[in-house]
Motif scaffolding. Sequence first.
Motif, PDB file in Angstrom:
ATOM      1  N   ARG A   1      63.394  56.971 -42.492  1.00 36.24           N
ATOM      2  CA  ARG A   1      63.836  55.948 -43.445  1.00 36.24           C
ATOM      3  C   ARG A   1      63.666  56.416 -44.886  1.00 36.24           C
ATOM      4  O   ARG A   1      64.505  56.172 -45.740  1.00 36.24           O
ATOM      5  N   LYS A   2      62.547  57.106 -45.158  1.00 37.98           N
ATOM      6  CA  LYS A   2      62.260  57.563 -46.514  1.00 37.98           C
ATOM      7  C   LYS A   2      61.079  58.526 -46.461  1.00 37.98           C
ATOM      8  O   LYS A   2      60.401  58.652 -45.435  1.00 37.98           O
ATOM      9  N   LEU A   3      60.840  59.214 -47.569  1.00 47.23           N
ATOM     10  CA  LEU A   3      59.658  60.057 -47.733  1.00 47.23           C
ATOM     11  C   LEU A   3      58.833  59.526 -48.895  1.00 47.23           C
ATOM     12  O   LEU A   3      59.360  58.892 -49.808  1.00 47.23           O
ATOM     13  N   GLU A   4      57.549  59.828 -48.832  1.00 47.95           N
ATOM     14  CA  GLU A   4      56.670  59.521 -49.961  1.00 47.95           C
ATOM     15  C   GLU A   4      55.876  60.778 -50.286  1.00 47.95           C
ATOM     16  O   GLU A   4      55.188  61.324 -49.425  1.00 47.95           O
ATOM     17  N   TYR A   5      55.995  61.243 -51.528  1.00 53.16           N
ATOM     18  CA  TYR A   5      55.280  62.440 -51.959  1.00 53.16           C
ATOM     19  C   TYR A   5      54.088  62.053 -52.826  1.00 53.16           C
ATOM     20  O   TYR A   5      54.165  61.131 -53.639  1.00 53.16           O
ATOM     21  N   GLN A   6      53.011  62.813 -52.649  1.00 50.00           N
ATOM     22  CA  GLN A   6      51.798  62.626 -53.435  1.00 50.00           C
ATOM     23  C   GLN A   6      51.345  64.003 -53.893  1.00 50.00           C
ATOM     24  O   GLN A   6      51.518  64.989 -53.173  1.00 50.00           O
ATOM     25  N   ALA A   7      50.775  64.090 -55.102  1.00 44.37           N
ATOM     26  CA  ALA A   7      50.378  65.394 -55.633  1.00 44.37           C
ATOM     27  C   ALA A   7      49.088  65.294 -56.423  1.00 44.37           C
ATOM     28  O   ALA A   7      48.763  64.255 -56.992  1.00 44.37           O
ATOM     29  N   HIS A   8      48.362  66.393 -56.438  1.00 40.63           N
ATOM     30  CA  HIS A   8      47.289  66.592 -57.418  1.00 40.63           C
ATOM     31  C   HIS A   8      47.998  67.221 -58.612  1.00 40.63           C
ATOM     32  O   HIS A   8      48.137  68.437 -58.708  1.00 40.63           O
TER      33      HIS A   8
ATOM     34  N   GLU B   1      56.304  60.928 -44.008  1.00 42.98           N
ATOM     35  CA  GLU B   1      57.588  60.481 -43.489  1.00 42.98           C
ATOM     36  C   GLU B   1      57.449  59.087 -42.889  1.00 42.98           C
ATOM     37  O   GLU B   1      56.502  58.811 -42.150  1.00 42.98           O
ATOM     38  N   PHE B   2      58.405  58.237 -43.221  1.00 44.31           N
ATOM     39  CA  PHE B   2      58.446  56.877 -42.683  1.00 44.31           C
ATOM     40  C   PHE B   2      59.605  56.789 -41.697  1.00 44.31           C
ATOM     41  O   PHE B   2      60.757  57.063 -42.054  1.00 44.31           O
ATOM     42  N   TYR B   3      59.281  56.405 -40.442  1.00 46.02           N
ATOM     43  CA  TYR B   3      60.280  56.290 -39.391  1.00 46.02           C
ATOM     44  C   TYR B   3      60.541  54.812 -39.090  1.00 46.02           C
ATOM     45  O   TYR B   3      59.870  53.920 -39.620  1.00 46.02           O
ATOM     46  N   LEU B   4      61.480  54.566 -38.210  1.00 43.91           N
ATOM     47  CA  LEU B   4      61.743  53.190 -37.789  1.00 43.91           C
ATOM     48  C   LEU B   4      60.558  52.609 -37.027  1.00 43.91           C
ATOM     49  O   LEU B   4      60.328  51.397 -37.047  1.00 43.91           O
ATOM     50  N   ASP B   5      59.775  53.502 -36.374  1.00 43.07           N
ATOM     51  CA  ASP B   5      58.679  53.016 -35.529  1.00 43.07           C
ATOM     52  C   ASP B   5      57.315  53.551 -35.951  1.00 43.07           C
ATOM     53  O   ASP B   5      56.392  53.619 -35.144  1.00 43.07           O
ATOM     54  N   GLY B   6      57.164  53.959 -37.210  1.00 37.27           N
ATOM     55  CA  GLY B   6      55.859  54.444 -37.643  1.00 37.27           C
ATOM     56  C   GLY B   6      55.956  55.336 -38.862  1.00 37.27           C
ATOM     57  O   GLY B   6      56.988  55.385 -39.540  1.00 37.27           O
ATOM     58  N   GLU B   7      54.883  56.052 -39.138  1.00 36.12           N
ATOM     59  CA  GLU B   7      54.825  56.933 -40.299  1.00 36.12           C
ATOM     60  C   GLU B   7      53.852  58.060 -40.023  1.00 36.12           C
ATOM     61  O   GLU B   7      52.994  57.956 -39.140  1.00 36.12           O
ATOM     62  N   GLU B   8      53.978  59.176 -40.785  1.00 37.92           N
ATOM     63  CA  GLU B   8      53.157  60.356 -40.508  1.00 37.92           C
ATOM     64  C   GLU B   8      53.083  61.237 -41.749  1.00 37.92           C
ATOM     65  O   GLU B   8      54.099  61.492 -42.404  1.00 37.92           O
ATOM     66  N   TRP B   9      51.859  61.698 -42.074  1.00 31.04           N
ATOM     67  CA  TRP B   9      51.699  62.724 -43.100  1.00 31.04           C
ATOM     68  C   TRP B   9      52.076  64.066 -42.482  1.00 31.04           C
ATOM     69  O   TRP B   9      51.528  64.452 -41.450  1.00 31.04           O
TER      70      TRP B   9
ATOM     71  N   PHE C   1      43.228  62.861 -51.152  1.00 25.13           N
ATOM     72  CA  PHE C   1      44.679  62.771 -51.134  1.00 25.13           C
ATOM     73  C   PHE C   1      45.186  62.573 -49.707  1.00 25.13           C
ATOM     74  O   PHE C   1      44.510  62.877 -48.729  1.00 25.13           O
ATOM     75  N   ALA C   2      46.415  62.064 -49.625  1.00 25.87           N
ATOM     76  CA  ALA C   2      47.179  61.998 -48.375  1.00 25.87           C
ATOM     77  C   ALA C   2      46.390  61.300 -47.263  1.00 25.87           C
ATOM     78  O   ALA C   2      45.801  60.242 -47.483  1.00 25.87           O
ATOM     79  N   GLY C   3      46.377  61.902 -46.049  1.00 28.91           N
ATOM     80  CA  GLY C   3      45.799  61.230 -44.900  1.00 28.91           C
ATOM     81  C   GLY C   3      44.318  60.943 -45.019  1.00 28.91           C
ATOM     82  O   GLY C   3      43.840  59.899 -44.567  1.00 28.91           O
ATOM     83  N   ILE C   4      43.554  61.854 -45.628  1.00 27.41           N
ATOM     84  CA  ILE C   4      42.112  61.624 -45.743  1.00 27.41           C
ATOM     85  C   ILE C   4      41.826  60.482 -46.716  1.00 27.41           C
ATOM     86  O   ILE C   4      40.853  59.742 -46.558  1.00 27.41           O
ATOM     87  N   ARG C   5      42.675  60.295 -47.707  1.00 31.13           N
ATOM     88  CA  ARG C   5      42.527  59.148 -48.615  1.00 31.13           C
ATOM     89  C   ARG C   5      42.720  57.848 -47.843  1.00 31.13           C
ATOM     90  O   ARG C   5      41.974  56.884 -48.030  1.00 31.13           O
ATOM     91  N   GLU C   6      43.714  57.821 -46.962  1.00 27.10           N
ATOM     92  CA  GLU C   6      43.966  56.610 -46.183  1.00 27.10           C
ATOM     93  C   GLU C   6      42.839  56.346 -45.190  1.00 27.10           C
ATOM     94  O   GLU C   6      42.468  55.195 -44.955  1.00 27.10           O
ATOM     95  N   LYS C   7      42.298  57.413 -44.609  1.00 29.65           N
ATOM     96  CA  LYS C   7      41.237  57.239 -43.619  1.00 29.65           C
ATOM     97  C   LYS C   7      39.967  56.693 -44.268  1.00 29.65           C
ATOM     98  O   LYS C   7      39.321  55.784 -43.744  1.00 29.65           O
TER      99      LYS C   7
ATOM    100  N   GLU D   1      49.394  67.523 -41.585  1.00 29.23           N
ATOM    101  CA  GLU D   1      48.021  67.199 -41.213  1.00 29.23           C
ATOM    102  C   GLU D   1      48.052  66.100 -40.164  1.00 29.23           C
ATOM    103  O   GLU D   1      48.988  65.323 -40.077  1.00 29.23           O
ATOM    104  N   THR D   2      47.000  66.044 -39.377  1.00 33.74           N
ATOM    105  CA  THR D   2      46.905  65.018 -38.345  1.00 33.74           C
ATOM    106  C   THR D   2      45.538  64.360 -38.437  1.00 33.74           C
ATOM    107  O   THR D   2      44.608  64.735 -37.722  1.00 33.74           O
ATOM    108  N   PRO D   3      45.364  63.391 -39.356  1.00 32.74           N
ATOM    109  CA  PRO D   3      44.073  62.715 -39.452  1.00 32.74           C
ATOM    110  C   PRO D   3      43.736  62.012 -38.148  1.00 32.74           C
ATOM    111  O   PRO D   3      44.619  61.514 -37.461  1.00 32.74           O
TER     112      PRO D   3
END
Length: 233
Positions: free
Chosen positions: A139-146, A219-227, A13-19, A230-232
């Motif tokens: 700009r927006k949020l994205e939620y993910q869940a088990h 979180e999606f910002y004007l200049d990037g995004e971040e889970w 899930f989340a950052g580890i899924r993207e990595k 956690e900090t993958p």
Amino acid sequence: MKKEKYSITILLFAGIREKIKKDNLFWTVSRGDTLNDVIDRLTIAFNVSRTLFESYMYAVNGEYVDLNHLLIDGDEIAVIPPVSGGSFGYSDNDFIRIRITEEKIDEQELIRFVKSEEDGAVVTFSGVTRSINKGKEVRKLEYQAHGPMAERKMCEILVEVRLKWDISRCFVVHRVGTVLVGETSMVLCLASKHRSEAFLAAQYFVERLKTIVPIWKKEFYLDGEEWIGETPE
């Protein structure tokens, strides 16, 4: 003599899924292997720091376990990054109702469920996407869940709430997917004979949700995004 082989599923899930760039892994382990052995393999297979995996929590078949947990055939392992403190399903009874959904939340539906003539207080908490966080424009949020595990853990917290305080009915709805600025991501509604009990119960639920419920927020910002949480690498 060869060790017996077991088939397991690993949910990411989340950052580890993207990595790792995978949602699920279908692996074979040997009899006697533990969760710790699986983490060793993950670090090697995907060149991910062991320290990162040690910062996570793990659930096997929907229950949190420690790294020494012995695996058996058919186990489903969920790799749980630090939660954000988010349609998978629906759980309800006469006193507790829980929903995780991609749809917008109707707060009045929750109030109608919990409200009764016997209670003197209805407390509602709404979590709303704000436009600025940590000095950045959101700009927006994205939620993910088990989903199934998130519902079960929220139910456990609400049962705790009803044991600690005089709460008659509870209803919580949490969104997944995209939630825009100004939109509501979660609503909790509690009814009690006394307002002080309802306020304490609501605060307790929200704090516990941030700790043990597997819902993540990006979180999606004007200049990037971040889970968040956690900090993958």
